[in-house]
Design a protein around this motif. Structure first.
Motif, PDB file in Angstrom:
ATOM      1  N   LEU B   5       0.827  -1.214   0.000  1.00  0.00           N
ATOM      2  CA  LEU B   5       0.000   0.000   0.000  1.00  0.00           C
ATOM      3  C   LEU B   5       0.859   1.260   0.000  1.00  0.00           C
ATOM      4  O   LEU B   5       0.495   2.259  -0.624  1.00  0.00           O
ATOM      5  CB  LEU B   5      -0.937   0.003   1.217  1.00  0.00           C
ATOM      6  CG  LEU B   5      -2.031  -1.073   1.203  1.00  0.00           C
ATOM      7  CD1 LEU B   5      -2.896  -0.982   2.450  1.00  0.00           C
ATOM      8  CD2 LEU B   5      -2.905  -0.965  -0.054  1.00  0.00           C
ATOM      9  N   ALA B   6       2.019   1.191   0.689  1.00  0.00           N
ATOM     10  CA  ALA B   6       2.921   2.354   0.700  1.00  0.00           C
ATOM     11  C   ALA B   6       3.409   2.638  -0.723  1.00  0.00           C
ATOM     12  O   ALA B   6       3.459   3.798  -1.150  1.00  0.00           O
ATOM     13  CB  ALA B   6       4.108   2.076   1.623  1.00  0.00           C
ATOM     14  N   ILE B   7       3.752   1.571  -1.454  1.00  0.00           N
ATOM     15  CA  ILE B   7       4.218   1.745  -2.841  1.00  0.00           C
ATOM     16  C   ILE B   7       3.075   2.259  -3.713  1.00  0.00           C
ATOM     17  O   ILE B   7       3.268   3.144  -4.551  1.00  0.00           O
ATOM     18  CB  ILE B   7       4.811   0.422  -3.375  1.00  0.00           C
ATOM     19  CG1 ILE B   7       6.103   0.116  -2.609  1.00  0.00           C
ATOM     20  CG2 ILE B   7       5.087   0.500  -4.874  1.00  0.00           C
ATOM     21  CD1 ILE B   7       6.647  -1.270  -2.820  1.00  0.00           C
ATOM     22  N   ASN B  10       2.538   5.893  -3.012  1.00  0.00           N
ATOM     23  CA  ASN B  10       3.607   6.701  -3.599  1.00  0.00           C
ATOM     24  C   ASN B  10       3.438   6.822  -5.115  1.00  0.00           C
ATOM     25  O   ASN B  10       3.694   7.876  -5.694  1.00  0.00           O
ATOM     26  CB  ASN B  10       4.962   6.092  -3.254  1.00  0.00           C
ATOM     27  CG  ASN B  10       6.091   7.026  -3.597  1.00  0.00           C
ATOM     28  OD1 ASN B  10       6.052   8.201  -3.234  1.00  0.00           O
ATOM     29  ND2 ASN B  10       7.061   6.533  -4.341  1.00  0.00           N
ATOM     30  N   ARG B  13       0.788   9.309  -5.682  1.00  0.00           N
ATOM     31  CA  ARG B  13       1.299  10.656  -5.415  1.00  0.00           C
ATOM     32  C   ARG B  13       2.155  11.147  -6.591  1.00  0.00           C
ATOM     33  O   ARG B  13       2.069  12.292  -6.993  1.00  0.00           O
ATOM     34  CB  ARG B  13       2.139  10.601  -4.135  1.00  0.00           C
ATOM     35  CG  ARG B  13       2.569  11.941  -3.648  1.00  0.00           C
ATOM     36  CD  ARG B  13       2.806  11.960  -2.151  1.00  0.00           C
ATOM     37  NE  ARG B  13       3.603  10.828  -1.700  1.00  0.00           N
ATOM     38  CZ  ARG B  13       3.912  10.616  -0.422  1.00  0.00           C
ATOM     39  NH1 ARG B  13       3.475  11.427   0.507  1.00  0.00           N
ATOM     40  NH2 ARG B  13       4.641   9.581  -0.079  1.00  0.00           N
ATOM     41  N   GLU B  14       2.944  10.241  -7.147  1.00  0.00           N
ATOM     42  CA  GLU B  14       3.777  10.605  -8.300  1.00  0.00           C
ATOM     43  C   GLU B  14       2.888  11.049  -9.467  1.00  0.00           C
ATOM     44  O   GLU B  14       3.152  12.057 -10.113  1.00  0.00           O
ATOM     45  CB  GLU B  14       4.640   9.415  -8.724  1.00  0.00           C
ATOM     46  CG  GLU B  14       5.501   9.745  -9.930  1.00  0.00           C
ATOM     47  CD  GLU B  14       6.445   8.631 -10.330  1.00  0.00           C
ATOM     48  OE1 GLU B  14       6.331   7.524  -9.760  1.00  0.00           O
ATOM     49  OE2 GLU B  14       7.271   8.862 -11.210  1.00  0.00           O
ATOM     50  N   ARG B  17       1.230  14.412  -9.056  1.00  0.00           N
ATOM     51  CA  ARG B  17       2.154  15.548  -9.109  1.00  0.00           C
ATOM     52  C   ARG B  17       2.774  15.696 -10.503  1.00  0.00           C
ATOM     53  O   ARG B  17       3.689  16.475 -10.701  1.00  0.00           O
ATOM     54  CB  ARG B  17       3.265  15.373  -8.053  1.00  0.00           C
ATOM     55  CG  ARG B  17       2.723  15.564  -6.655  1.00  0.00           C
ATOM     56  CD  ARG B  17       3.767  15.489  -5.578  1.00  0.00           C
ATOM     57  NE  ARG B  17       3.127  15.477  -4.267  1.00  0.00           N
ATOM     58  CZ  ARG B  17       3.779  15.389  -3.118  1.00  0.00           C
ATOM     59  NH1 ARG B  17       5.081  15.294  -3.106  1.00  0.00           N
ATOM     60  NH2 ARG B  17       3.129  15.387  -1.971  1.00  0.00           N
ATOM     61  N   GLU B  77      11.319   3.466 -12.962  1.00  0.00           N
ATOM     62  CA  GLU B  77      11.995   3.137 -11.698  1.00  0.00           C
ATOM     63  C   GLU B  77      13.370   2.525 -11.967  1.00  0.00           C
ATOM     64  O   GLU B  77      14.316   2.768 -11.235  1.00  0.00           O
ATOM     65  CB  GLU B  77      11.163   2.125 -10.897  1.00  0.00           C
ATOM     66  CG  GLU B  77       9.802   2.630 -10.516  1.00  0.00           C
ATOM     67  CD  GLU B  77       9.771   3.224  -9.124  1.00  0.00           C
ATOM     68  OE1 GLU B  77      10.800   3.179  -8.427  1.00  0.00           O
ATOM     69  OE2 GLU B  77       8.716   3.724  -8.736  1.00  0.00           O
ATOM     70  N   LYS B  80      15.664   5.356 -13.874  1.00  0.00           N
ATOM     71  CA  LYS B  80      16.167   6.404 -12.969  1.00  0.00           C
ATOM     72  C   LYS B  80      16.864   5.808 -11.754  1.00  0.00           C
ATOM     73  O   LYS B  80      17.299   6.537 -10.880  1.00  0.00           O
ATOM     74  CB  LYS B  80      15.011   7.304 -12.523  1.00  0.00           C
ATOM     75  CG  LYS B  80      14.472   8.146 -13.663  1.00  0.00           C
ATOM     76  CD  LYS B  80      13.615   9.258 -13.137  1.00  0.00           C
ATOM     77  CE  LYS B  80      13.355  10.283 -14.214  1.00  0.00           C
ATOM     78  NZ  LYS B  80      12.497  11.367 -13.715  1.00  0.00           N
ATOM     79  N   THR B  82      15.729   4.466  -9.189  1.00  0.00           N
ATOM     80  CA  THR B  82      15.075   4.588  -7.886  1.00  0.00           C
ATOM     81  C   THR B  82      14.793   3.203  -7.308  1.00  0.00           C
ATOM     82  O   THR B  82      14.665   3.055  -6.102  1.00  0.00           O
ATOM     83  CB  THR B  82      13.745   5.348  -8.011  1.00  0.00           C
ATOM     84  OG1 THR B  82      13.058   4.867  -9.144  1.00  0.00           O
ATOM     85  CG2 THR B  82      13.977   6.841  -8.175  1.00  0.00           C
ATOM     86  N   ILE B  83      14.744   2.210  -8.188  1.00  0.00           N
ATOM     87  CA  ILE B  83      14.418   0.857  -7.736  1.00  0.00           C
ATOM     88  C   ILE B  83      15.526   0.254  -6.860  1.00  0.00           C
ATOM     89  O   ILE B  83      15.256  -0.607  -6.029  1.00  0.00           O
ATOM     90  CB  ILE B  83      14.117  -0.056  -8.958  1.00  0.00           C
ATOM     91  CG1 ILE B  83      13.381  -1.298  -8.503  1.00  0.00           C
ATOM     92  CG2 ILE B  83      15.380  -0.402  -9.725  1.00  0.00           C
ATOM     93  CD1 ILE B  83      12.616  -1.978  -9.566  1.00  0.00           C
ATOM     94  N   ILE B  86      14.682   0.466  -3.358  1.00  0.00           N
ATOM     95  CA  ILE B  86      13.375  -0.107  -2.980  1.00  0.00           C
ATOM     96  C   ILE B  86      13.495  -1.616  -2.809  1.00  0.00           C
ATOM     97  O   ILE B  86      13.148  -2.157  -1.758  1.00  0.00           O
ATOM     98  CB  ILE B  86      12.292   0.192  -4.045  1.00  0.00           C
ATOM     99  CG1 ILE B  86      12.155   1.698  -4.272  1.00  0.00           C
ATOM    100  CG2 ILE B  86      10.965  -0.428  -3.653  1.00  0.00           C
ATOM    101  CD1 ILE B  86      11.424   2.446  -3.216  1.00  0.00           C
ATOM    102  N   PHE B  96       6.367  -5.083  -4.738  1.00  0.00           N
ATOM    103  CA  PHE B  96       6.668  -3.857  -5.487  1.00  0.00           C
ATOM    104  C   PHE B  96       5.773  -3.752  -6.717  1.00  0.00           C
ATOM    105  O   PHE B  96       5.117  -2.742  -6.958  1.00  0.00           O
ATOM    106  CB  PHE B  96       8.145  -3.848  -5.888  1.00  0.00           C
ATOM    107  CG  PHE B  96       8.519  -2.718  -6.790  1.00  0.00           C
ATOM    108  CD1 PHE B  96       8.702  -1.438  -6.298  1.00  0.00           C
ATOM    109  CD2 PHE B  96       8.686  -2.930  -8.155  1.00  0.00           C
ATOM    110  CE1 PHE B  96       9.044  -0.381  -7.134  1.00  0.00           C
ATOM    111  CE2 PHE B  96       9.019  -1.891  -9.004  1.00  0.00           C
ATOM    112  CZ  PHE B  96       9.204  -0.618  -8.489  1.00  0.00           C
TER     113      PHE B  96
END
Lengths: 324, 254
Positions: B5-7, B10, B13-14, B17, B77, B80, B82-83, B86, B96
């Motif tokens: 759920l956190a992922i 996020n 949210r990404e 935005r 992910e 960039k 970012t993974i 994670i 994920f």
């Protein structure tokens, strides 16, 4: 039990346009014990990043194994005790520092009641508390590196793996990073980091491993690798006529009123002291020049160790050797 | 589950935005609004044309958003990097993938709700706000679940451009896969029929989620048919996400 045990890992990558494969790791063995700082050194392309990526499970080794706290890296319980900061990290730049760390705290399963306090604590630890609500896209490289360290430490890991952590940091940032690593060691944490910057490795590491051509070329305690290898001794004398000094030496030259003698062997030091006494001179200083990490590193990589002390140009040229 | 759920949160949210989403949404609302003018140019019932165009616009922009955002969902992910931080946390790779998928589904659902509100505002103005249209929009959401899962699966092993082409191809084939049944009936028993049967089952039967013509013309749709479409959509999407997880599990992040 070792915190991290890498045994005989090999890894190759498909070359450009799928023409053949490039062997990057050729059987790397590495062990990190609890409470020690191990530096992974090597030239560009030696396989440092590949080794670290395999250690944290981003890459799967073709042969060999990685055990983290005695468990395979695929086990989430093992990863729960590890923190990782990649080289030149990039994070979600639409998040603020606080949102970013809160997200990572959630990924580590930190309870909601403890999360805000933990995030605030980490922000303070890396010195970002007054910029916590700015989006990461407005962070400088050094600030990204700090917030990256904060995410690696958020779960209070027992092993912290850092890939080139000092790159891109200014001298103050590097000093702060060093202090954090030393503090982690004091708290009994193990740290494995790769670096080009030998001064950092020398200041921080208990042990170093030097990678060369995808293999560990040398590995050991830094103090034992360096301390018993004094490269030469340098004595500064006054009120002595260099021509009358009867000591086997490597080099001798005049520095102002003083005479500097470079000796190769420890036994020659005793002879020198006796000679200075006999001639009524004074021994001003006697400095053992030990082998530095740079010498060791370059030696392992097949380069000759650099001259450490050179007679400055202003000084008189070396006096011809006298054989005693 | 909280990590998933956190992922997802996020990912949502990404998306909110990101300006691209608002651009797509703006276009969708513009197209829904323009159905008023188009209805003036066309012969036939004004109300039916507005409904037909509005529902089609919702479906089209939903699918475009799903493909556009879906193919870069995981690729970004990795690209960039970012993974790196994670999947080295105590998070399973399947968690994920599932989190990313749920985050995008949440984004698309919010998108769909906004488009529906815009559509109904227009219908209220026209005096044609019928509740019978809602099941058609509900099935569009299921269509989006499947298309997003397709985009996710392709992007778990391919580049965004190729994934977008694959997803678009699968989407178009899925709209027409009913015709394989027609073809099958005309063929003699043998290899040809088996091939038709195979593709009929493998391709997503996206036409099952299209009851727009029926609701526009107030033709009743059997509840069993809607129920079957719901079960089919959920099962098909779940299977695709499962395969994406398997493909991701073995992947190296260089």
């Amino acid at each position: 039990m070792a915190v991290l045990e890498i045994s005989g890992i090999t890894k190759s990558f498909t070359s450009h346009l799928s023409m053949g494969r490039t062997q990057v790791l050729r059987g790397v063995d590495l062990k990190v014990e609890a409470g020690e700082v191990l530096g992974l050194l090597g030239a560009n392309g030696a396989g440092k990043t590949t080794t670290l990526k395999t250690a944290v499970g981003l890459l799967r080794p073709e042969q060999g194994s990685v055990r983290l706290f005695g468990m395979p890296i695929t086990d989430v319980r093992a990863r729960a005790r590890m923190g990782f900061l990649p080289e030149n990290p990039y994070f979600y730049d639409y998040l603020s520092g606080r949102e970013f760390l809160d997200f990572y705290a959630r990924l580590c399963g930190i309870a909601p009641s403890r999360r805000a306090a933990r995030v605030a604590e980490m922000l303070a630890r890396v010195g970002l508390e007054d910029r916590a609500d700015r989006p990461l896209r407005k962070f400088s490289k050094g600030m990204v590196q700090r917030v990256g360290l904060a995410q690696a430490l958020i779960n209070e890991p027992d092993l912290i793996i850092l890939d080139e952590p000092m790159s891109g940091l200014d001298p103050i940032g590097r000093r702060e990073f060093r202090d954090i690593i030393l503090e982690l060691r004091r708290n009994g944490k193990a740290v494995l980091f790769s670096s080009h910057i030998l001064a950092d490795a020398e200041a921080l590491c208990d042990r170093v491993a030097i990678l060369r051509g995808g293999k560990v070329a040398a590995c050991g305690r830094l103090d034992s690798m360096l301390s018993d290898r004094v490269r030469f001794w340098e004595a500064t004398l006054s009120r002595v006529d260099p021509a009358s000094l009867n000591v086997p030496h490597e080099k001798i030259w005049q520095r102002g009123e003083q005479v500097v003698v470079r000796l190769q062997e420890a036994e020659q030091v005793d002879t020198l002291i006796e000679e200075v006494r006999r001639l009524g001179g004074t021994l001003r200083s006697l400095v053992p020049h030990r082998r530095t990490l740079e010498d060791l590193f370059l030696g392992e990589l097949g380069y000759e160790a650099p001259e450490e002390t050179k007679a400055p140009a202003a000084e008189k040229p070396p006096i011809p050797k006298s054989r005693g | 589950m909280d990590k998933t759920l956190a992922i997802a949160a996020n990912t949502f949210r990404e998306a909110i935005r990101d300006r691209v989403l608002y651009l797509l949404l703006g276009f969708a609302l513009l197209m829904i609004g323009s159905s008023i003018f188009l209805s003036l140019l066309t012969v036939g019932s004004r109300e039916k044309i507005i409904i037909d165009l509005g529902l089609s616009a919702i479906s089209l922009f939903g699918v475009l958003s799903a493909i556009f955002l879906g193919v870069s969902l995981v690729f970004k992910e990795i690209d960039k990097r970012t993974i790196y931080t994670i999947v080295t946390k105590p998070v399973g790779r399947a968690q994920f993938i599932l989190g990313k998928y749920l985050g995008l589904v949440l984004t698309l659902s919010v998108n769909l709700v906004v488009m529906t509100l815009g559509f109904y505002a227009l219908l209220l103005y026209e005096g044609a706000a019928h509740a019978r249209l809602l099941p058609a929009i509900g099935l569009t959401l299921l269509e989006l679940l499947v298309v997003t899962a397709l985009a996710l699966l392709f992007s778990s092993f391919s580049t965004p451009i190729l994934s977008a082409l694959f997803t678009l191809g699968a989407y178009l084939a899925g709209q027409l896969s009913w015709s394989l049944r027609l073809l099958q009936d005309r063929l003699d028993p043998g290899i040809g029929r088996a091939v038709c049967e195979f593709f009929y089952w493998v391709l997503p039967n996206l036409w099952r989620f299209n009851i727009r013509a029926e609701v526009t013309h107030a033709v009743p749709v059997p509840l069993a048919e809607v129920g079957l479409a719901v079960v089919y959509g959920l099962a098909y999407a779940a299977l695709l996400v499962f395969i994406a997880c398997l493909s991701f599990e073995r992947r190296d992040f260089t």
